[in-house]
Design an enzyme around this catalytic site. Structure first.
Site, PDB file in Angstrom:
ATOM      1  N   CYS A   1       0.872  -1.180   0.000  1.00  0.00           N
ATOM      2  CA  CYS A   1       0.000   0.000   0.000  1.00  0.00           C
ATOM      3  C   CYS A   1       0.905   1.225   0.000  1.00  0.00           C
ATOM      4  CB  CYS A   1      -0.867   0.015   1.249  1.00  0.00           C
ATOM      5  SG  CYS A   1      -1.927  -1.424   1.410  1.00  0.00           S
TER       6      CYS A   1
ATOM      7  N   ARG B   1       1.718   1.205  -5.957  1.00  0.00           N
ATOM      8  CA  ARG B   1       1.786   0.259  -4.836  1.00  0.00           C
ATOM      9  C   ARG B   1       0.408  -0.294  -4.486  1.00  0.00           C
ATOM     10  NH1 ARG B   1       6.322   0.349  -1.872  1.00  0.00           N
ATOM     11  NH2 ARG B   1       5.223  -0.400  -0.054  1.00  0.00           N
TER      12      ARG B   1
ATOM     13  N   TRP C   1      -3.818  -1.579  -1.306  1.00  0.00           N
ATOM     14  CA  TRP C   1      -3.772  -2.839  -2.052  1.00  0.00           C
ATOM     15  C   TRP C   1      -4.350  -3.866  -1.090  1.00  0.00           C
ATOM     16  CZ3 TRP C   1      -3.010  -4.263  -6.917  1.00  0.00           C
ATOM     17  CH2 TRP C   1      -2.852  -5.618  -7.191  1.00  0.00           C
TER      18      TRP C   1
ATOM     19  N   ASN D   1       0.503  -0.395   6.138  1.00  0.00           N
ATOM     20  CA  ASN D   1       0.905  -1.221   5.002  1.00  0.00           C
ATOM     21  C   ASN D   1       1.442  -2.512   5.599  1.00  0.00           C
ATOM     22  OD1 ASN D   1       1.772  -2.317   2.601  1.00  0.00           O
ATOM     23  ND2 ASN D   1       3.741  -1.250   2.642  1.00  0.00           N
ATOM     24  N   GLY D   2       0.884  -3.641   5.190  1.00  0.00           N
ATOM     25  CA  GLY D   2       1.376  -4.929   5.701  1.00  0.00           C
ATOM     26  C   GLY D   2       0.234  -5.785   6.198  1.00  0.00           C
TER      27      GLY D   2
ATOM     28  N   GLU E   1       7.798 -21.831 -18.902  1.00  0.00           N
ATOM     29  CA  GLU E   1       7.748 -20.453 -18.376  1.00  0.00           C
ATOM     30  C   GLU E   1       8.975 -19.679 -18.811  1.00  0.00           C
ATOM     31  OE1 GLU E   1       5.644 -18.575 -17.391  1.00  0.00           O
ATOM     32  OE2 GLU E   1       6.720 -16.954 -16.401  1.00  0.00           O
TER      33      GLU E   1
ATOM     34  N   LYS F   1       8.843 -16.176 -21.028  1.00  0.00           N
ATOM     35  CA  LYS F   1       9.485 -14.939 -20.527  1.00  0.00           C
ATOM     36  C   LYS F   1      10.430 -14.376 -21.588  1.00  0.00           C
ATOM     37  CE  LYS F   1       7.606 -13.641 -17.467  1.00  0.00           C
ATOM     38  NZ  LYS F   1       6.482 -14.495 -17.535  1.00  0.00           N
TER      39      LYS F   1
ATOM     40  N   GLU G   1       8.522 -13.085 -24.778  1.00  0.00           N
ATOM     41  CA  GLU G   1       7.586 -11.946 -24.679  1.00  0.00           C
ATOM     42  C   GLU G   1       8.271 -10.620 -24.436  1.00  0.00           C
ATOM     43  OE1 GLU G   1       4.739 -11.744 -21.489  1.00  0.00           O
ATOM     44  OE2 GLU G   1       5.934 -13.057 -20.221  1.00  0.00           O
TER      45      GLU G   1
ATOM     46  N   HIS H   1      12.829 -36.620 -30.929  1.00  0.00           N
ATOM     47  CA  HIS H   1      11.708 -37.006 -31.806  1.00  0.00           C
ATOM     48  C   HIS H   1      11.421 -35.930 -32.833  1.00  0.00           C
ATOM     49  CE1 HIS H   1      10.989 -40.557 -29.397  1.00  0.00           C
ATOM     50  NE2 HIS H   1      11.157 -39.796 -28.322  1.00  0.00           N
TER      51      HIS H   1
ATOM     52  N   LYS I   1      -1.052  -5.993 -20.005  1.00  0.00           N
ATOM     53  CA  LYS I   1      -0.902  -6.612 -18.686  1.00  0.00           C
ATOM     54  C   LYS I   1      -2.099  -7.501 -18.369  1.00  0.00           C
ATOM     55  CE  LYS I   1       0.895  -7.691 -14.821  1.00  0.00           C
ATOM     56  NZ  LYS I   1       1.940  -8.744 -14.854  1.00  0.00           N
TER      57      LYS I   1
HETATM   58  C1  AGP Z   1       2.920 -13.499 -18.460  1.00  0.00           C
HETATM   59  O1  AGP Z   1       4.238 -13.000 -18.406  1.00  0.00           O
HETATM   60  C2  AGP Z   1       2.084 -12.806 -19.479  1.00  0.00           C
HETATM   61  N1  AGP Z   1       1.997 -11.428 -19.214  1.00  0.00           N
HETATM   62  C3  AGP Z   1       0.749 -13.481 -19.725  1.00  0.00           C
HETATM   63  O2  AGP Z   1       0.995 -14.785 -20.201  1.00  0.00           O
HETATM   64  C4  AGP Z   1      -0.193 -13.619 -18.510  1.00  0.00           C
HETATM   65  O3  AGP Z   1       0.314 -14.559 -17.601  1.00  0.00           O
HETATM   66  C5  AGP Z   1      -1.553 -14.116 -19.026  1.00  0.00           C
HETATM   67  O4  AGP Z   1      -2.089 -13.125 -19.888  1.00  0.00           O
HETATM   68  C6  AGP Z   1      -2.559 -14.412 -17.899  1.00  0.00           C
HETATM   69  O5  AGP Z   1      -2.814 -13.236 -17.183  1.00  0.00           O
HETATM   70  P1  AGP Z   1      -3.613 -13.373 -15.781  1.00  0.00           P
HETATM   71  O6  AGP Z   1      -2.734 -14.186 -14.882  1.00  0.00           O
HETATM   72  O7  AGP Z   1      -3.802 -11.967 -15.300  1.00  0.00           O
HETATM   73  O8  AGP Z   1      -4.897 -14.081 -16.065  1.00  0.00           O
END
Ligand code: AGP
Length: 610
Positions: A2, A27, A75, A101-102, A483, A487, A490, A506, A605
């Site tokens: 927060c 925050r 938050w 905050n916490g 994962e 990363k 993207e 394969h 996001k």
């Molecule tokens: C992850 O680095 C990406 N930004 C993306 O794959 C993300 O995880 C995905 O869009 C799901 O988002 P969410 O967890 O908010 O549902």
């Protein structure tokens, strides 16, 4: 996380508090509030939603023009976003105000004790307990009252308190959550982070854990929480305001990678019994008979959250012995999923707003299924519409590339899997205690692995022009490979693929030629020899192999070009630390390629469209 701002001095408090909170919205931003002392009384205004909603409520120019006040942007952790749950909170008589905050871990017990003494609460928050405790322990002096309060509360907190009886003094306390004191001339400031006060001063005291400050316009005195005076050095902050919002880091993503030890600790907080032997997830509100009735789990998510679900599958099948399907949300909803009355649906979503994941949630609920949401945003659609919520306490995640949300999703999934196993009696006490102990040691392990950053940066520099990159692993290391590849793709825009190490031969092995970078994960000891064989397959094609293994493994280095050593931990919980070097690799590759790390091209996001 927060945002907290406190001020005492000649300026109108609303100007300083609102400006400061606007610098701290990263925050937390699900509600905001302000309090000031004027004419012997404490005035408070709060508003759910963004800070602008609070500003709209301060239409009366004269309001909050006093010279001492506190403000907060929230938050939510305990209690959904609402006007009532917004800070500042007051005691029954309205003579004290507090922002926090916490997490006050023992707030439930304190709340019961205070209710028994006649206190009446107006919110669902842990914070409000502190305001009533101040009234209960009032010594007539704010400083000693707050010392008495500090002796009663447990958990992680940054608190700033104010009293109508003493309109010249703020008292700030720090235990785990950050708090700085801004040093002005004839005015002083308190804030949870430096950006809030940079406009007024660059000279600050950074309170350490277990310290408190008594702040008036004429000076600042620092003490331990026990009241012992403490001498503080003045820190002169050279950051520009924008960099300051990133805590001095170049990008939010790097800041959030480094916040993972705290995020992991916060997500574990209060969910393991004090003796470390049991998982405590009463917050789910599930009965024993419901838990025992579950005969299958469908985990539904997208992107990184889906990758977390793959780890969750391994954990739940191993410990709770419940069959688990892990489904991509955009596929699941059109796949006529085979659900029964005893299927538990678990949606994982950092934002709580991903359209495909929400659709899967709603379809499942329409079919009468019990739905659990693992999410990072308490007021999100997923949190509001699911039957139960397991919050990841990572704090706001600003960078598009998900990092601390992923590791805290894993923490939540480990806790959930062990909790189901504990209730269903499918895990013995010793194993449960060993895994819980390994989880508790992860924040420190995460701190250690962050030390590998310089070597990973160098590797990213060496391979910045790579056209393709491969990630390989077996078992949990395969889930982590997925994962790691996402990363890297993207944010660096380098094409990357993850492969089950045993699957390469394969077909895909045809793409492994001289110098192609391969990231080989070898943390799953029961699969180590097989993984080593696959590494030798790619080395035989002259790939450049960066291996990840536990410290103490002297074998891997003989078969790869470089090794990143991870702190020793149980292989089953290794994903939470294994992912950190992969996050750093993607980060540095993106930086060296000059990309917009926090806002990569084509992405958002939160994907709120199908
Ligand atoms: C992850 O680095 C990406 N930004 C993306 O794959 C993300 O995880 C995905 O869009 C799901 O988002 P969410 O967890 O908010 O549902």
């Amino acid at each position: 996380m927060c945002g907290i701002v406190g001020y005492v001095g000649p300026r109108p408090v609303r100007d300083v508090v609102i400006e400061g909170l606007s610098r701290l919205e990263y925050r937390g931003y699900d509600s905001a509030g302000i309090a000031s002392v004027e004419d012997g009384a404490i005035h408070v205004e709060k508003a759910v939603g963004r800070l602008s909603n609070l500003v709209d409520r301060l239409s009366d120019e004269g309001a909050f023009s006093g010279h001492i006040g506190i403000g907060h942007t929230r938050w939510a952790t305990h209690g959904r976003p609402s006007d009532d749950n917004a800070h500042p909170h007051r005691d029954c008589r309205g003579r004290f105000a507090i922002v926090h905050n916490g997490i006050v871990e023992n707030y439930l017990q304190l709340r019961e004790d205070l209710l028994a003494k006649g206190h009446r609460f107006t919110s669902e928050t842990d914070t409000e307990v502190v305001a009533h405790l101040m009234e209960e322990l009032d010594t007539g002096d704010l400083f000693t009252t707050m010392m008495a309060v500090a002796r009663q509360i447990r958990g992680a907190y940054a608190l700033v308190a104010m009293s109508a009886e003493d309109p010249n003094t703020l008292v700030a306390l720090r235990k785990s959550s950050p708090l700085v004191v801004g040093l002005g001339t004839g005015e002083n400031f308190v804030a949870s982070d430096i950006p809030a006060i940079l406009e007024y001063t660059r000279d600050v005291y950074v309170l350490d854990d277990g310290q408190m400050a008594v702040v008036t316009r004429d000076g600042v005195q620092c003490f331990t929480l026990e009241g012992q005076p403490v001498a503080k050095d003045v820190l002169h902050v050279a950051w520009d305001p924008v960099a300051a919002e990133r805590g001095g880091y170049d990008h939010f993503m790097l800041k959030e990678i480094h916040e993972q030890p705290k995020a992991i600790r916060d997500t574990l907080s209060g969910r393991i019994s004090p003796d470390g032997t049991r998982v405590v997830l009463d917050e789910l509100g599930w009965s024993t008979e419901f838990i025992q009735s579950i005969d299958r789990i469908h985990i539904v998510a997208c992107g990184t959250s889906w990758h977390a679900g793959l780890v969750g599958k391994a954990v739940m099948e191993r410990f709770a012995q419940i069959p688990v399907n892990v489904e991509v949300a955009s596929e699941y909803r059109y796949s006529h999923p085979l659900q029964t009355d005893h299927t538990l649906v678990v949606v994982i979503t950092q934002s709580g707003e991903t359209a495909d994941t929400l659709a899967a949630l709603r379809d499942s609920k329409a079919r009468g299924r019990r739905v659990l949401a693992i999410t990072n945003v308490i007021g999100s659609s997923a949190a509001r519409e699911a039957d139960a919520v397991l919050l990841t306490l990572a704090g706001p995640e600003i960078a598009v590339a998900s990092t601390k949300a992923y590791t805290t999703q894993l923490v939540a999934l480990y806790l959930l899997g062990l909790y189901l196993a504990q209730v269903r009696g499918t895990v013995d006490d010793q194993t449960l205690q060993e895994v819980l102990s390994a989880l508790v040691s992860l924040p420190q392990a995460a701190e250690q692995v962050l030390d590998a950053a310089p070597r990973i940066e160098q590797f990213a520099l060496d391979y910045q022009d790579a056209r393709d990159c491969f990630f390989i692993g077996r078992g949990l290391d395969y889930a982590l490979s997925l994962e790691g590849a996402l990363k890297l793709k993207e944010i660096s825009y380098i094409h990357a693929e993850a492969y089950a190490a045993g699957e390469l031969k394969h077909g895909t092995l045809a793409l492994i030629t001289e110098g192609v970078p391969v990231i080989a994960l070898a943390t799953q000891t029961h699969l180590y020899e097989k993984t080593l064989s696959n590494i030798k397959e790619v080395k035989a094609r002259d790939a450049f192999v960066l291996g990840l293994t536990f410290a103490g493994d002297d074998e891997l280095q003989k078969s790869v070009d470089e090794v990143i050593y991870l702190p020793q931990t149980m292989p089953v919980v290794a994903p939470i630390v294994t992912v950190i070097p992969l996050q750093l690799l993607a980060y540095y590759a993106a930086v060296v390629r000059g990309n917009d790390v926090d806002k990569p091209r084509n992405l958002a996001k939160s994907v709120t469209v199908e």
